[in-house]
Scaffold this motif. Sequence first.
Motif, mmCIF file in Angstrom:
data_model
loop_
_atom_site.group_PDB
_atom_site.id
_atom_site.type_symbol
_atom_site.label_atom_id
_atom_site.label_comp_id
_atom_site.label_asym_id
_atom_site.label_seq_id
_atom_site.Cartn_x
_atom_site.Cartn_y
_atom_site.Cartn_z
ATOM 1 N N ASP A 21 90.939 -29.282 4.456
ATOM 2 C CA ASP A 21 92.281 -29.836 4.249
ATOM 3 C C ASP A 21 93.299 -28.726 4.002
ATOM 4 O O ASP A 21 94.438 -28.796 4.492
ATOM 5 C CB ASP A 21 92.287 -30.823 3.075
ATOM 6 C CG ASP A 21 91.542 -32.112 3.375
ATOM 7 O OD1 ASP A 21 91.253 -32.377 4.564
ATOM 8 O OD2 ASP A 21 91.251 -32.849 2.411
ATOM 9 N N ALA A 22 92.897 -27.690 3.262
ATOM 10 C CA ALA A 22 93.795 -26.567 3.000
ATOM 11 C C ALA A 22 94.108 -25.821 4.295
ATOM 12 O O ALA A 22 95.246 -25.394 4.512
ATOM 13 C CB ALA A 22 93.173 -25.620 1.980
ATOM 14 N N LEU A 23 93.108 -25.682 5.157
ATOM 15 C CA LEU A 23 93.334 -25.021 6.445
ATOM 16 C C LEU A 23 94.316 -25.822 7.299
ATOM 17 O O LEU A 23 95.239 -25.261 7.889
ATOM 18 C CB LEU A 23 92.019 -24.848 7.205
ATOM 19 C CG LEU A 23 90.979 -23.916 6.606
ATOM 20 C CD1 LEU A 23 89.724 -23.911 7.466
ATOM 21 C CD2 LEU A 23 91.529 -22.522 6.430
ATOM 22 N N VAL A 24 94.113 -27.125 7.361
ATOM 23 C CA VAL A 24 94.991 -27.993 8.146
ATOM 24 C C VAL A 24 96.415 -27.907 7.607
ATOM 25 O O VAL A 24 97.382 -27.787 8.371
ATOM 26 C CB VAL A 24 94.475 -29.447 8.137
ATOM 27 C CG1 VAL A 24 95.499 -30.405 8.703
ATOM 28 C CG2 VAL A 24 93.165 -29.545 8.899
ATOM 29 N N SER A 25 96.548 -27.932 6.300
ATOM 30 C CA SER A 25 97.866 -27.844 5.680
ATOM 31 C C SER A 25 98.533 -26.508 6.012
ATOM 32 O O SER A 25 99.726 -26.457 6.326
ATOM 33 C CB SER A 25 97.727 -28.002 4.168
ATOM 34 O OG SER A 25 98.961 -27.853 3.535
ATOM 35 N N GLU A 26 97.771 -25.442 5.967
ATOM 36 C CA GLU A 26 98.294 -24.109 6.290
ATOM 37 C C GLU A 26 98.779 -24.040 7.730
ATOM 38 O O GLU A 26 99.846 -23.504 8.012
ATOM 39 C CB GLU A 26 97.193 -23.060 6.045
ATOM 40 C CG GLU A 26 97.591 -21.652 6.364
ATOM 41 C CD GLU A 26 98.649 -21.087 5.430
ATOM 42 O OE1 GLU A 26 99.365 -20.166 5.867
ATOM 43 O OE2 GLU A 26 98.773 -21.573 4.292
ATOM 44 N N VAL A 27 98.022 -24.609 8.641
ATOM 45 C CA VAL A 27 98.404 -24.593 10.052
ATOM 46 C C VAL A 27 99.629 -25.476 10.280
ATOM 47 O O VAL A 27 100.526 -25.108 11.049
ATOM 48 C CB VAL A 27 97.219 -25.030 10.948
ATOM 49 C CG1 VAL A 27 97.661 -25.252 12.381
ATOM 50 C CG2 VAL A 27 96.103 -23.990 10.887
ATOM 51 N N LYS A 28 99.695 -26.614 9.608
ATOM 52 C CA LYS A 28 100.853 -27.505 9.765
ATOM 53 C C LYS A 28 102.134 -26.859 9.247
ATOM 54 O O LYS A 28 103.205 -27.052 9.816
ATOM 55 C CB LYS A 28 100.610 -28.837 9.053
ATOM 56 C CG LYS A 28 99.706 -29.770 9.809
ATOM 57 C CD LYS A 28 99.556 -31.085 9.085
ATOM 58 C CE LYS A 28 98.671 -32.040 9.879
ATOM 59 N NZ LYS A 28 98.505 -33.315 9.176
ATOM 60 N N SER A 37 98.552 -19.432 14.541
ATOM 61 C CA SER A 37 97.595 -19.768 13.482
ATOM 62 C C SER A 37 96.201 -19.216 13.772
ATOM 63 O O SER A 37 95.432 -18.968 12.852
ATOM 64 C CB SER A 37 97.522 -21.277 13.275
ATOM 65 O OG SER A 37 97.049 -21.918 14.433
ATOM 66 N N ASP A 38 95.887 -19.000 15.054
ATOM 67 C CA ASP A 38 94.571 -18.461 15.386
ATOM 68 C C ASP A 38 94.476 -16.961 15.115
ATOM 69 O O ASP A 38 93.403 -16.376 15.221
ATOM 70 C CB ASP A 38 94.208 -18.771 16.841
ATOM 71 C CG ASP A 38 95.241 -18.285 17.827
ATOM 72 O OD1 ASP A 38 96.401 -18.097 17.418
ATOM 73 O OD2 ASP A 38 94.896 -18.108 18.999
ATOM 74 N N HIS A 39 95.588 -16.333 14.714
ATOM 75 C CA HIS A 39 95.577 -14.902 14.394
ATOM 76 C C HIS A 39 95.800 -14.635 12.901
ATOM 77 O O HIS A 39 95.793 -13.489 12.478
ATOM 78 C CB HIS A 39 96.667 -14.167 15.197
ATOM 79 C CG HIS A 39 96.437 -14.237 16.670
ATOM 80 N ND1 HIS A 39 95.368 -13.622 17.295
ATOM 81 C CD2 HIS A 39 97.122 -14.855 17.648
ATOM 82 C CE1 HIS A 39 95.421 -13.861 18.587
ATOM 83 N NE2 HIS A 39 96.480 -14.624 18.829
#
Length: 127
Positions: A77-84, A90-92
């Motif tokens: 969830d933290a990763l998704v939030s960071e990408v949003k 985001s892949d770098h």
Amino acid sequence: MSKSEFISEQHKENVEWSSKLDFYKDEIEILQKRLDEIAVKNNKKEVLTSIEYFQNQLIIHRNTIDEIQHGVNVSEDALVSEVKKNPVASDHRKTKYHQAEKEEIQILEKVFKELREEFNRFVSKWI
């Protein structure tokens, strides 16, 4: 200095860990069915004591798996939030590595392997 890794790598690891945890949940169900079979065929006190021990261990492992899965879900969830928040490149980008979850998975795998070996010795004795 804390370790970091690419968001995409951490996501891939989260997916792998979730699959492993699902596998262990399925294996617990299989072991429980084997215990049920032994309980039906044997009513000796020694067998029933061991069955209760293994049932308790399976409950503990199921709870541990649920707790670890929760940690993995929180990480995801933290990763998704960071990408949003910032989807550009985001892949770098990197994020703090989830060492605690990694260690929990490693410990679970070690302890579950030991339990499975102990369980198989028990089964071979009473089937």
